[in-house]
Design a protein around this motif. Sequence first.
Motif, PDB file in Angstrom:
ATOM      1  N   LYS A   1       0.827  -1.215   0.000  1.00 26.53           N
ATOM      2  CA  LYS A   1       0.000   0.000   0.000  1.00 26.53           C
ATOM      3  C   LYS A   1       0.853   1.253   0.000  1.00 26.53           C
ATOM      4  O   LYS A   1       0.509   2.247  -0.662  1.00 26.53           O
TER       5      LYS A   1
ATOM      6  N   MET B   1       2.288   1.878  -3.482  1.00 31.49           N
ATOM      7  CA  MET B   1       1.326   2.487  -4.401  1.00 31.49           C
ATOM      8  C   MET B   1       1.082   3.951  -4.091  1.00 31.49           C
ATOM      9  O   MET B   1       0.775   4.744  -4.984  1.00 31.49           O
TER      10      MET B   1
ATOM     11  N   GLU C   1       1.250   3.360  -9.447  1.00 29.00           N
ATOM     12  CA  GLU C   1       1.283   2.546 -10.668  1.00 29.00           C
ATOM     13  C   GLU C   1       1.180   1.053 -10.333  1.00 29.00           C
ATOM     14  O   GLU C   1       2.167   0.316 -10.390  1.00 29.00           O
ATOM     15  N   PRO C   2      -0.009   0.579  -9.984  1.00 28.01           N
ATOM     16  CA  PRO C   2      -0.148  -0.840  -9.627  1.00 28.01           C
ATOM     17  C   PRO C   2       0.212  -1.785 -10.769  1.00 28.01           C
ATOM     18  O   PRO C   2       0.585  -2.937 -10.513  1.00 28.01           O
ATOM     19  N   HIS C   3       0.131  -1.312 -12.015  1.00 28.09           N
ATOM     20  CA  HIS C   3       0.482  -2.176 -13.152  1.00 28.09           C
ATOM     21  C   HIS C   3       1.988  -2.439 -13.221  1.00 28.09           C
ATOM     22  O   HIS C   3       2.428  -3.329 -13.959  1.00 28.09           O
TER      23      HIS C   3
ATOM     24  N   PHE D   1      -6.796  -3.745  -1.742  1.00 26.29           N
ATOM     25  CA  PHE D   1      -6.235  -2.619  -2.477  1.00 26.29           C
ATOM     26  C   PHE D   1      -7.327  -1.885  -3.255  1.00 26.29           C
ATOM     27  O   PHE D   1      -8.313  -2.485  -3.679  1.00 26.29           O
ATOM     28  N   ASP D   2      -7.106  -0.591  -3.448  1.00 24.48           N
ATOM     29  CA  ASP D   2      -8.064   0.207  -4.217  1.00 24.48           C
ATOM     30  C   ASP D   2      -8.008  -0.118  -5.699  1.00 24.48           C
ATOM     31  O   ASP D   2      -8.986   0.076  -6.426  1.00 24.48           O
ATOM     32  N   GLN D   3      -6.849  -0.590  -6.165  1.00 29.06           N
ATOM     33  CA  GLN D   3      -6.672  -0.964  -7.572  1.00 29.06           C
ATOM     34  C   GLN D   3      -6.081  -2.366  -7.640  1.00 29.06           C
ATOM     35  O   GLN D   3      -5.410  -2.801  -6.705  1.00 29.06           O
ATOM     36  N   PRO D   4      -6.306  -3.098  -8.731  1.00 28.77           N
ATOM     37  CA  PRO D   4      -5.805  -4.471  -8.832  1.00 28.77           C
ATOM     38  C   PRO D   4      -4.281  -4.525  -8.779  1.00 28.77           C
ATOM     39  O   PRO D   4      -3.590  -3.685  -9.362  1.00 28.77           O
ATOM     40  N   VAL D   5      -3.769  -5.524  -8.060  1.00 30.73           N
ATOM     41  CA  VAL D   5      -2.334  -5.774  -7.950  1.00 30.73           C
ATOM     42  C   VAL D   5      -2.068  -7.217  -8.352  1.00 30.73           C
ATOM     43  O   VAL D   5      -2.831  -8.123  -7.998  1.00 30.73           O
TER      44      VAL D   5
END
Length: 258
Positions: free
Chosen positions: A91, A94, A99-101, A118-122
């Motif tokens: 966390k 990020m 940039e989780p990608h 997480f707020d975005q996919p990891v």
Amino acid sequence: MSDPSRQDAHGASIHLPHAPLPVYYRSGDTVAREAFLRDTFDSTAVDYDRLEKILGLGTGPGYRRQALLRAGLRPGMQVVDVGMGTGLVTKEIMKITGEPHRLVGVDPSPGMMEQARFDQPVDCRIGRAEAIPVESASADFLVMGYALRHIADFAAAAAEFRRVLKPGGRLLVLEITRPEGRMANLLLKAYMRGLVPAIARLVSRSPTTPMLWRYYWDTIEACAPPAQVLQTLRNAGLAGVERHVEVGIFSEYRALGA
């Protein structure tokens, strides 16, 4: 502050990070140790974040973020988080990079990873520090947070760190180190092995959680000294190996890919 400790270039590398702890598993039985760790972390995952806040008195997120910045984490880096657990370091990564990608999380415990929110996919992958499931020379930054004491072969892990890092890529290994002073050591032991498990008995959902935090201290107390950790990283061929220490107990081992 930086640790000036250095060893001879031919100093031995660490394999098992600490002496066996037969109160938890049979001494010398690596299979029993691995099973104990897997079962313990899977079964206590539901309580881990709550107890971590108690253990760190709420300072954990800020400290982890500053340690990452001190080690050179910046946006645009391809990052691997080894021993990601419930994602506490992830966390903070990020928050810095956004940039989780460009981020891969690795952990051997499905139970811990299931608790990561997480707020975005990891991209989360089952794996161990001794066999990191990413391509060679693919990471600009690799971090392992508070997992050194729980792996089976630190020398093998250090070799993996070098394999995964690009030349000049940055390594950060976070760990809690036993204080040098006798009184400081006794106070920290009373807190981590006494008070935190007592609180855990009151607030945890898993009956195993109080034992995890006693074990946590016992591994700190038995862990190989910092000079041997530094030497193991050097022996793996990593460059610029150094140790930064905060408040006498938070070790930040840093190195560069070669």
